[in-house]
Design a protein around this motif. Structure first.
Motif, mmCIF file in Angstrom:
data_model
loop_
_atom_site.group_PDB
_atom_site.id
_atom_site.type_symbol
_atom_site.label_atom_id
_atom_site.label_comp_id
_atom_site.label_asym_id
_atom_site.label_seq_id
_atom_site.Cartn_x
_atom_site.Cartn_y
_atom_site.Cartn_z
ATOM 1 N N LYS A 18 28.881 42.582 35.849
ATOM 2 C CA LYS A 18 29.936 42.971 36.788
ATOM 3 C C LYS A 18 31.245 42.240 36.486
ATOM 4 N N VAL A 19 31.152 41.028 35.992
ATOM 5 C CA VAL A 19 32.359 40.294 35.592
ATOM 6 C C VAL A 19 33.020 41.018 34.430
ATOM 7 N N TYR A 20 32.236 41.409 33.441
ATOM 8 C CA TYR A 20 32.795 42.143 32.294
ATOM 9 C C TYR A 20 33.363 43.491 32.713
ATOM 10 N N ALA A 21 32.694 44.154 33.632
ATOM 11 C CA ALA A 21 33.194 45.449 34.107
ATOM 12 C C ALA A 21 34.534 45.278 34.809
ATOM 13 N N LEU A 22 34.643 44.269 35.664
ATOM 14 C CA LEU A 22 35.900 44.036 36.376
ATOM 15 C C LEU A 22 37.001 43.584 35.422
ATOM 16 N N MET A 23 36.639 42.822 34.405
ATOM 17 C CA MET A 23 37.615 42.431 33.376
ATOM 18 C C MET A 23 38.241 43.671 32.750
ATOM 19 N N ASP B 237 41.129 45.709 55.035
ATOM 20 C CA ASP B 237 42.536 45.818 54.672
ATOM 21 C C ASP B 237 42.722 45.340 53.233
ATOM 22 N N PRO B 238 43.015 46.245 52.311
ATOM 23 C CA PRO B 238 43.193 45.842 50.918
ATOM 24 C C PRO B 238 44.247 44.749 50.722
ATOM 25 N N ALA B 239 45.311 44.770 51.513
ATOM 26 C CA ALA B 239 46.358 43.756 51.370
ATOM 27 C C ALA B 239 45.823 42.362 51.684
ATOM 28 N N ALA B 240 44.970 42.249 52.716
ATOM 29 C CA ALA B 240 44.390 40.950 53.067
ATOM 30 C C ALA B 240 43.471 40.451 51.951
ATOM 31 N N ILE B 241 42.694 41.345 51.373
ATOM 32 C CA ILE B 241 41.795 40.964 50.278
ATOM 33 C C ILE B 241 42.612 40.548 49.056
ATOM 34 N N ALA B 242 43.683 41.249 48.771
ATOM 35 C CA ALA B 242 44.550 40.897 47.643
ATOM 36 C C ALA B 242 45.145 39.503 47.824
ATOM 37 N N VAL B 243 45.512 39.153 49.048
ATOM 38 C CA VAL B 243 46.062 37.818 49.307
ATOM 39 C C VAL B 243 45.013 36.753 49.024
ATOM 40 N N VAL B 244 43.805 36.949 49.541
ATOM 41 C CA VAL B 244 42.732 35.980 49.346
ATOM 42 C C VAL B 244 42.426 35.790 47.859
ATOM 43 N N MET B 245 42.494 36.879 47.092
ATOM 44 C CA MET B 245 42.142 36.825 45.672
ATOM 45 C C MET B 245 43.349 36.540 44.774
ATOM 46 N N ASP B 246 44.509 36.314 45.383
ATOM 47 C CA ASP B 246 45.734 36.012 44.638
ATOM 48 C C ASP B 246 46.069 37.120 43.632
ATOM 49 N N TRP B 247 45.914 38.352 44.077
ATOM 50 C CA TRP B 247 46.179 39.536 43.263
ATOM 51 C C TRP B 247 47.574 40.036 43.578
ATOM 52 N N ASP B 248 48.409 40.183 42.556
ATOM 53 C CA ASP B 248 49.775 40.639 42.815
ATOM 54 C C ASP B 248 49.986 42.100 42.442
ATOM 55 N N GLY B 249 48.932 42.783 42.070
ATOM 56 C CA GLY B 249 49.016 44.214 41.788
ATOM 57 C C GLY B 249 48.793 45.036 43.044
ATOM 58 N N ARG C 208 38.334 36.728 31.578
ATOM 59 C CA ARG C 208 37.141 36.369 32.344
ATOM 60 C C ARG C 208 37.389 35.227 33.327
ATOM 61 N N GLN C 209 38.061 34.178 32.891
ATOM 62 C CA GLN C 209 38.265 33.045 33.796
ATOM 63 C C GLN C 209 39.100 33.441 35.014
ATOM 64 N N HIS C 210 40.000 34.388 34.854
ATOM 65 C CA HIS C 210 40.797 34.863 35.978
ATOM 66 C C HIS C 210 39.907 35.642 36.959
ATOM 67 N N ILE C 211 39.059 36.503 36.435
ATOM 68 C CA ILE C 211 38.140 37.275 37.290
ATOM 69 C C ILE C 211 37.217 36.337 38.059
#
Length: 135
Positions: A45-50, A82-94, A57-60
């Motif tokens: 699953k890590v490779y799939a998300l990568m 809420d996708p925006a809340a999850i993005a904040v927790v995961m430090d995702w800027d996309g 990998r280290q970022h994922i």
């Protein structure tokens, strides 16, 4: 410690009231903690998300650990839908929806009637027998 305030009101699983109630607790610090298995870096699953997010990998792995830490004191891994809340927790800027869609497609998150939850949270980080919590 509690679940992040940005998770919002009724979307959450019931917060546990006492340290030690169905969560892993560090006996010295009294803080909840999570299990991160040594096989995580090689998990498919890590490779799939990568591949889906075009990230190393280290970022994922860091993003996933941040997600898991955000639900460390829940029984079932339930979180905001809420996708925006999850993005904040995961430090995702996309695009937050893009992130959540990929987490669902790789079965890292499950869609449940109450919202979203970490896949198999109860199995890997849920309740533990009381005798496992002692040193």
């Amino acid at each position: 410690p509690g679940v992040p305030a940005h998770w919002g009101g009724g979307q959450l699983s019931q917060k546990l009231n006492q340290p030690g109630d169905n969560m892993l607790i560090d006996s010295e610090q009294g803080e909840p903690f999570i299990r991160v298995y040594t096989s995580l870096p090689e998990h498919p699953k890590v490779y799939a998300l990568m591949a889906l997010l075009d990230l190393p990998r280290q970022h994922i792995i860091g993003m996933l650990v941040c997600l898991w830490l955000s639900v460390a004191d829940t029984y079932d891994g339930l979180m905001s839908n809420d996708p925006a809340a999850i993005a904040v927790v995961m430090d995702w800027d996309g695009d937050p929806k893009h992130l959540v869609d990929r987490l669902i497609s790789t079965r890292l998150l499950d869609v449940v009637p109450a919202g979203l939850k970490v896949h198999n949270w109860e199995r890997y980080n849920g309740p533990v027998p009381w005798d496992c919590q002692t040193t």
